[in-house]
Design a protein around this motif. Structure first.
Motif, PDB file in Angstrom:
ATOM      1  N   CYS A  84      -1.143  10.397   5.273  1.00 41.89           N
ATOM      2  CA  CYS A  84      -0.983  10.208   3.957  1.00 41.89           C
ATOM      3  C   CYS A  84      -0.468  11.379   3.409  1.00 41.89           C
ATOM      4  O   CYS A  84      -0.552  12.413   4.080  1.00 41.89           O
TER       5      CYS A  84
ATOM      6  N   PRO B  40      -0.561  -1.844   4.823  1.00 43.18           N
ATOM      7  CA  PRO B  40       0.784  -2.012   4.485  1.00 43.18           C
ATOM      8  C   PRO B  40       1.204  -3.071   3.319  1.00 43.18           C
ATOM      9  O   PRO B  40       2.196  -3.030   2.587  1.00 43.18           O
TER      10      PRO B  40
ATOM     11  N   GLN C   4       1.011   4.912  -4.785  1.00 40.44           N
ATOM     12  CA  GLN C   4       0.463   4.082  -3.622  1.00 40.44           C
ATOM     13  C   GLN C   4      -0.929   4.610  -3.464  1.00 40.44           C
ATOM     14  O   GLN C   4      -0.857   5.913  -3.122  1.00 40.44           O
TER      15      GLN C   4
ATOM     16  N   PHE D 242      -3.917   7.816   8.843  1.00 37.06           N
ATOM     17  CA  PHE D 242      -2.710   7.117   8.167  1.00 37.06           C
ATOM     18  C   PHE D 242      -1.280   8.296   7.903  1.00 37.06           C
ATOM     19  O   PHE D 242      -0.410   7.767   7.555  1.00 37.06           O
TER      20      PHE D 242
ATOM     21  N   LEU E 103       1.494   6.011   6.744  1.00 31.46           N
ATOM     22  CA  LEU E 103       1.533   5.522   5.579  1.00 31.46           C
ATOM     23  C   LEU E 103       1.892   6.898   4.776  1.00 31.46           C
ATOM     24  O   LEU E 103       1.148   7.500   4.035  1.00 31.46           O
TER      25      LEU E 103
ATOM     26  N   ALA F 130       1.284   7.121   0.595  1.00 30.69           N
ATOM     27  CA  ALA F 130       0.125   6.899   0.066  1.00 30.69           C
ATOM     28  C   ALA F 130      -0.681   8.035  -0.230  1.00 30.69           C
ATOM     29  O   ALA F 130      -0.878   8.978   0.595  1.00 30.69           O
TER      30      ALA F 130
END
Length: 270
Positions: A182, A135, A71, A180, A35, A38
């Motif tokens: 990010c 997601p 996000q 993740f 991700l 995010a």
């Protein structure tokens, strides 16, 4: 040094999982960022949520407005109620793993509160297996709420001293950001950032806009605003190599931090 997947597989079959050559071969594989767009936001339990409507409502309004452009994975701290539980459990001589479970219950409660307050905007609470649906939630509404306590429970690693779980909600939220892949990790507290002393009790405390983990340790500040073990996690990270600490009680601070502005204190891995 293994150069192919086949060579790495051969090492995994033949060697111990702590074998230096195997570890070096595995290290050559870059982590996939799951991700990358995010941002993880950790909302402090004691610093924000425990203040009730006055502290929380303006911040939630800011989050709702910010989701148009960002996000967000919103993690919750445990706060004062967890400290009360730790006090009782430690007095009963219960082990760190039990205290970890108790701390999780309070962070879960705070996540449930945020999830209900944000429900009308389509921002859901996720936990456990629900994390696999992140997601989808981010694609649909750009935000999701989760409990910040890492789910170690009875398997938590005991601290060197005492029975307070060393990996709590700061570490849990950071691990989500790192695993993740990010783009950023923002800790929302009730102070403007890191100071040379506790600004609540010391008039001589000086604000620190940017600092490394090693500098924090050298100055004895390593346990002053974030959990100490979280800083070690930061130094061993691959993706999220810095974190930002902002005062969530000041309107606009979180929005500015999400936009990439230097608000509060930035702590870097090196």
């Amino acid at each position: 040094m293994a150069n192919t997947t086949a060579e790495l597989e051969a090492l995994l079959i033949q060697r111990s999982l702590t074998d230096p050559q195997l570890l070096a071969a595995a290290e050559t594989s870059a982590d996939f960022r799951i991700l990358p767009e995010a941002t993880v936001i950790k909302i402090g339990g004691q610093s924000v949520i425990d203040r009730g409507r006055a502290g929380l409502y303006p911040l939630l309004d800011e989050i709702v407005a910010a989701r148009k452009n960002h996000q967000m994975l919103i993690g919750t701290g445990a706060g004062t109620r967890a400290r009360h539980l730790y006090s009782i459990a430690a007095g009963l001589n219960l082990p760190a793993g039990v205290l970890s479970q108790l701390g999780s219950s309070v962070a879960d409660q705070n996540a449930a509160i945020l999830g209900q307050l944000l429900a009308k905007y389509g921002i859901s609470l996720v936990s456990g297996a629900g994390m696999s649906a992140l997601p989808l939630y981010l694609t649909e509404v750009n935000a999701v709420v989760f409990s910040g306590m890492p789910p170690y429970g009875l398997w938590t690693r005991p601290a060197a001293e005492g029975v307070i779980p060393p990996y709590r909600t700061d570490a849990g939220c950071y691990l989500v950001a790192e695993q993740f892949g990010c783009k950023a990790m923002i800790f929302v507290k009730d102070e403007d950032g890191l100071f040379t002393a506790n600004p609540k009790t010391s008039k001589d405390a000086k604000f620190i806009p940017k600092i490394t983990v090693d500098e924090m340790k050298a100055q004895g500040l390593h346990d002053s605003i974030l959990e100490f073990p979280m800083l070690d996690l930061l130094q061993s990270s691959r993706h999220v190599r810095e974190v930002q600490v902002v005062n969530g009680l000041v309107p606009g601070n979180l929005t500015r931090a999400l936009a990439g502005e230097h608000v509060g204190t930035i702590i870097t891995a090196s």
